[in-house]
Each structure stands twice: as C-alpha cells, then as structure tokens.
Design a protein around this motif. Structure first.
Motif, short mmCIF file in Angstrom:
data_model
loop_
_atom_site.label_atom_id
_atom_site.label_comp_id
_atom_site.label_asym_id
_atom_site.label_seq_id
_atom_site.Cartn_x
_atom_site.Cartn_y
_atom_site.Cartn_z
N LYS A 97 -45.82 59.75 -5.26
CA LYS A 97 -44.88 60.67 -6.11
C LYS A 97 -45.03 61.93 -6.00
O LYS A 97 -43.48 62.66 -6.15
CB LYS A 97 -45.22 60.51 -7.73
CG LYS A 97 -45.72 59.15 -8.18
CD LYS A 97 -44.47 58.56 -8.58
CE LYS A 97 -44.55 57.01 -9.34
NZ LYS A 97 -43.25 56.21 -9.43
N ILE A 98 -45.94 62.46 -5.21
CA ILE A 98 -46.10 63.92 -4.91
C ILE A 98 -46.49 63.91 -3.40
O ILE A 98 -47.32 63.08 -3.11
CB ILE A 98 -46.83 64.59 -5.88
CG1 ILE A 98 -46.43 64.67 -7.29
CG2 ILE A 98 -47.15 66.05 -5.24
CD1 ILE A 98 -45.12 65.38 -7.47
N HIS A 99 -45.97 64.79 -2.49
CA HIS A 99 -46.30 64.80 -1.23
C HIS A 99 -47.12 66.04 -0.68
O HIS A 99 -46.67 67.04 -1.16
CB HIS A 99 -45.04 64.43 -0.44
CG HIS A 99 -44.41 63.21 -0.79
ND1 HIS A 99 -44.81 61.81 -0.68
CD2 HIS A 99 -43.16 62.97 -1.61
CE1 HIS A 99 -44.09 61.03 -1.22
NE2 HIS A 99 -43.15 61.62 -1.97
N PRO A 100 -47.85 65.66 0.36
CA PRO A 100 -48.50 66.95 0.82
C PRO A 100 -47.43 67.75 1.66
O PRO A 100 -46.33 67.07 1.90
CB PRO A 100 -49.28 66.40 2.14
CG PRO A 100 -49.35 64.74 1.83
CD PRO A 100 -48.27 64.37 1.01
N THR A 101 -47.66 68.99 1.60
CA THR A 101 -46.82 69.84 2.04
C THR A 101 -47.52 70.92 3.30
O THR A 101 -47.36 72.04 3.59
CB THR A 101 -46.13 71.09 1.05
OG1 THR A 101 -47.30 71.51 0.47
CG2 THR A 101 -45.66 70.48 -0.01
N LEU A 102 -47.89 69.98 4.18
CA LEU A 102 -48.55 70.55 5.28
C LEU A 102 -47.46 71.01 6.24
O LEU A 102 -46.79 70.27 6.89
CB LEU A 102 -49.63 69.56 6.11
CG LEU A 102 -50.63 69.67 7.03
CD1 LEU A 102 -51.58 70.67 6.44
CD2 LEU A 102 -51.08 68.55 7.59
N SER A 103 -47.80 72.26 6.70
CA SER A 103 -46.98 72.91 7.89
C SER A 103 -47.37 72.94 9.42
O SER A 103 -46.77 72.67 9.88
CB SER A 103 -46.31 74.27 7.38
OG SER A 103 -47.52 75.17 7.30
#
Ligand code: NAP
Length: 452
Positions: free
Chosen positions: A383-389
């Motif tokens: 539902k919510i995702h990692p925001t790894l850049s």
C-alpha cells in the motif's frame, strides 16, 4: 562473515543451520568517535562534514542479553539522525550513551568510546537472547528503532511515552550501519517479501514517523478530504507523508525545492505542488525578523491550488524557517504537527493566528511499537512503497550522509552492509511485479521514463 552470508544465500538453510553458524569476534561498522566530538569546533552546522567524522571500523561483537537479538544486517539506510550524530549536533550522542550506560548492568555495554550509528536494517536473525520465543535464527526481518524499557507505567498505553524511550542507533549503540546489529527482539518485524534488502531497509524510521505524525490518533489523525501541506514532500519523511495522504484520500499540497522533485510528486499522483525555490518565498527578512506578507503570499498560493481552501494539517519538520508560515496558513481549527527543526529549533510564530483561530500544534516523535508495526504492515501489503533513490556500499556512508546534509538527495539513501549487490532478498516476485513501478519511482525518475 562468509559463512553467515553463505547461509543467507542458501535456499536450503534451516533455522538450526543459522543457530550453528559461528559468529565472528568482530565485524565492520560505521562509527563516530568520542575523542573527536570537538573536531568541528567553531564551524556552523552546514560547514561540518560527515565525511571527516564518520569511520568504518572493525569492532568487537557485543554480548547478547535477555530479550535481545543479533542480526546479520544485509542493508541499512542513512537517516537524518545519523547526519546529526556525525556533525555532533545539537549535542554529541555520547552523552546519550553515558546516561543509558548508567541504567543497568545490561545497558553498560552501550557506553563505549565509539558509537555504531544507524536506525534502520533489513537482515537475518543470527541469535536470540534468553526469553525470546517469537523470533528465531534464520528469520528475515526489518527492525524499527524504538528502544524502551517499559518498567514505568507512563509508557504502558503509548510506548513512546516511556521515560526510558530511546532511538536505537542514535541514543543507543550497536546500530544498523554495520554488518551485525544488536536490537531488542521486540524491535523486529517481518521483512516485506517483495522487496530487496536495500528496499526493505529504506522506509523503517521515516515511514513509521510519518505514520504517527499524520495518520495516527496520536498525531494529526488525518481523514479523507483533508488538505495536507507537506514540507519537503520528496525527502525522507515527506515521501511517505505524501503517500499516506494519497492513500488515505486526502489532498496533499506538496512543497519541494526543485523542478525535478516536483516531477517525482507529479508522478506519484500529486496535482498541488509548490516549488519553493522557483517561487522564492522569503519568510525571514533577516535573521530576526519574519515577513508576514510572505506568509500571505504563500497562503494565497495554497488557495489557488485548493480552490480557495486553507490547509487542515501542516506536516512540519523544517522548523524555524517555515514554522511561522505553517501556523499562519493553517485553517481555523486546523493542526500543525511537528517532529523536527532541521533549520533551527527556536521557532517563532504570531500567536494571534493560533489562538484566535483555535489551531493546535502537536509534537510528534517516531512511533510507538504498534504504529511502527502498522506502518511496516502497509509496506508489506504494497500500500506504501519504499522511496529509495540511491544505494552506496558501507564504506561510502560518510559520502551518503554528506549528500543528505547538503540536500542533494531525494527520498531515502540506502547502504549495502553485508549484501554483496543490490536486488537480492526478494522472496515474492509476483507481488513485486505488481508494484515495480511504484517501488522504482524514486530511483528511475528522469532516467527511465517508461517505468515512471
Ligand atoms: P530529508 O530527507 O533531508 O528531507 C527533508 C526535506 O525538507 C528536504 O528534502 C527539503 O526538501 C526540505 N527542507 C529542508 N530544509 C528546508 C527549509 N529550510 N525550508 C523548507 N523545506 C526544507 O530529511 P528527513 O529524513 O525528511 O528528516 C527531516 C527532519 O526530520 C530532520 O531534521 C530529521 O532529523 C527529522 N526527523 C525526526 C524524526 C522524529 O522521530 N522526531 C524522524 C525522522 C526525521 P526541498 O528542498 O525539496 O524543499
């Protein structure tokens, strides 16, 4: 360490195999040093360079105590607290370790001349201490960073209110930026199966913090339709706050500092975006004087984006630079919820706009056990995702911290600790395929448009 890694990479390794893997006497860890806390004397916070204070050391394995777990850390991430620790601001963390060390025989271990920092991990349980029954060697886990003793009734309803509440890897030793970490077993949570080690390690601290701050009844208790002003909307906290607002049926108004960051928000599905750099808001005329005309200009811009409405909630963390504006633009009866003061902790606002309009300021800090669990559950359910850049090897942690201090990053910056390369540790490829676009959004933006 090789035997540990071999076991983790073997599809057939059982819990008994993990329990028998020999533990090394020492391991590599990211540290700051007690005898260097004055190294930046005379410099302003922005002039202090984490690349000079962050070390990669070989350190002895700590003894495991009752209720604890030793975890082989496959990946970790850099949070702003590691940046604060590395520039010894607002205080060196060794005072925290000294105080914790005085609490009991067990906590004495934390008071060392070096501090292993880091408040996120994804990895595999190696050993559990006496009394641990839920977790066993071989379990794939992430850890939240709430460390509490729970001996006082004060924290029994909300574990964040425990008088001995600490952030693991910031106010305690043996943190996650290391090949092996020591945690209390009740910090452990199942690793989301569809994520790689580095993706699973990225959300922990900021996702849980944003969850309490925005969603929980202990924070702003956001509801459907709320207008939510989110500062730093593509940063560590903000990238999760934005997702919570979108997933919860609210209307995020995202403030960002560049067109590239605005673009990420757009791709997440946000329509109301303010580029604070392009629109050049100057809430302070000089170091001591704010400019209410700028608050008003900012408020008018928000109304343009919302069809004339003011914001129900402000998701605050920049602090001194923005707080006066945040209080001003909140609607009558609305809420300013704050968890930080990146630009300075002595805030100034015009109290007439607060009391006459019956607004509330709520202080929020990390998340209690349950909130951290619920936040991780949302990641595990896609539902919510990692925001790894971006992902760096352990030896580049200083560089990663510098990038964050100088605001050159977006979302979260990951660190590979034991994992030899990126992309390992995915156990549910089917679920991953369903969400790959969202999981990769922060990494691929601007580089691979077909995926964004
Ligand atoms: P981050 O990844 O650096 O993101 C913060 C964002 O805020 C930046 O990307 C920047 O975005 C924006 N920003 C920075 N300075 C600003 C200013 N003067 N005015 C307006 N916007 C500004 O950091 P983070 O991980 O989100 O953490 C933010 C703060 O929260 C840190 O101080 C951290 O220590 C604290 N924190 C507290 C808790 C807690 O539990 N209490 C938990 C997590 C973090 P743009 O340049 O795009 O606007």
């Amino acid at each position: 360490m090789k035997e540990i890694l071999d076991a983790i990479q073997s599809p057939d390794a059982t819990s008994a195999d993990f329990a028998e893997v020999p533990l090394p006497d020492s391991f590599r860890a990211i540290t700051v040093h007690k005898d260097e806390t004055d190294m930046f004397a005379g410099l302003g916070p922005r002039e202090k360079d984490p690349r000079e204070s962050i070390h990669l050391d070989e350190v002895p394995l700590p003894e495991i105590g009752p209720g604890e777990a030793l975890v082989a850390v496959m990946a970790s991430s850099v949070n702003y607290n590691s940046v604060w620790a590395s520039i010894f601001e607002p205080l060196p963390t060794f005072g925290f370790l000294e105080r914790y060390g005085k609490l009991s025989e067990l906590t004495k271990r934390h008071d060392l001349p070096y501090h292993i920092i880091g408040s996120d991990l994804a990895g595999v349980v190696l050993r559990t201490g006496v009394g641990v029954s839920v977790w066993k060697p071989g379990d794939e886990v992430v850890a939240h960073c709430l460390s509490v003793e729970l001996e006082s009734a004060d924290g029994h309803n909300d574990t964040m209110l425990d008088p001995e509440q600490r952030i693991w890897g910031f106010e305690t030793n043996f943190g996650g930026l290391a090949e092996i970490a020591l945690v209390k077993s009740n910090q452990l949570m199942p690793k989301p199966a569809h994520l790689s080690w580095e993706e699973a390690a990225a959300p922990g601290l900021v996702n849980s913090t944003a969850y309490r701050q925005l969603v929980s009844r202990n924070g702003a208790a956001m509801k459907q339709g709320d207008n939510v002003l989110i500062w730093g909307a593509s940063g560590g906290l903000g990238s999760y706050a934005t997702q919570f607002a979108l997933a919860g049926g609210a209307n995020p108004i995202c403030v960002v500092g560049s067109e590239q960051k605005a673009d990420i928000c757009r791709k997440m599905g946000v329509t109301a975006i303010i580029n604070r750099t392009a629109e050049d808001y100057k809430f302070w005329k000089d170091q001591h004087t704010q400019d209410p005309r700028e608050w008003k200009r900012f408020g008018n811009r928000i109304r343009e984006l919302t069809g004339g409405e003011d914001v129900d909630i402000v998701f605050e963390h920049p602090g001194r630079e923005t707080f006066g504006a945040s209080v001003y633009v909140t609607r009558k009866g609305g809420t300013i919820v704050t968890c930080a003061s990146t630009s300075g902790y002595l805030h100034e606002f015009d109290n007439r706009y607060l009391w006459m309009s019956l607004k509330r300021i709520i202080g929020s800090h990390f998340a209690n056990y349950r909130e951290a669990w619920e936040a991780n559950r949302l990641i595990a359910k896609g539902k919510i995702h990692p925001t790894l850049s971006k992902v760096y090897p352990l030896e580049k942690t200083g560089h990663a911290a510098y990038q964050i201090l100088t605001n050159q990053h977006r979302g979260k910056v990951g660190i590979l600790t034991l994992a030899p390369r990126e992309g390992m540790g995915v156990r549910d490829e089917e679920m991953r395929a369903t969400h790959i676009k969202a999981i990769s959004r922060y990494r691929l933006n601007g580089q691979d448009d077909e995926l964004s």
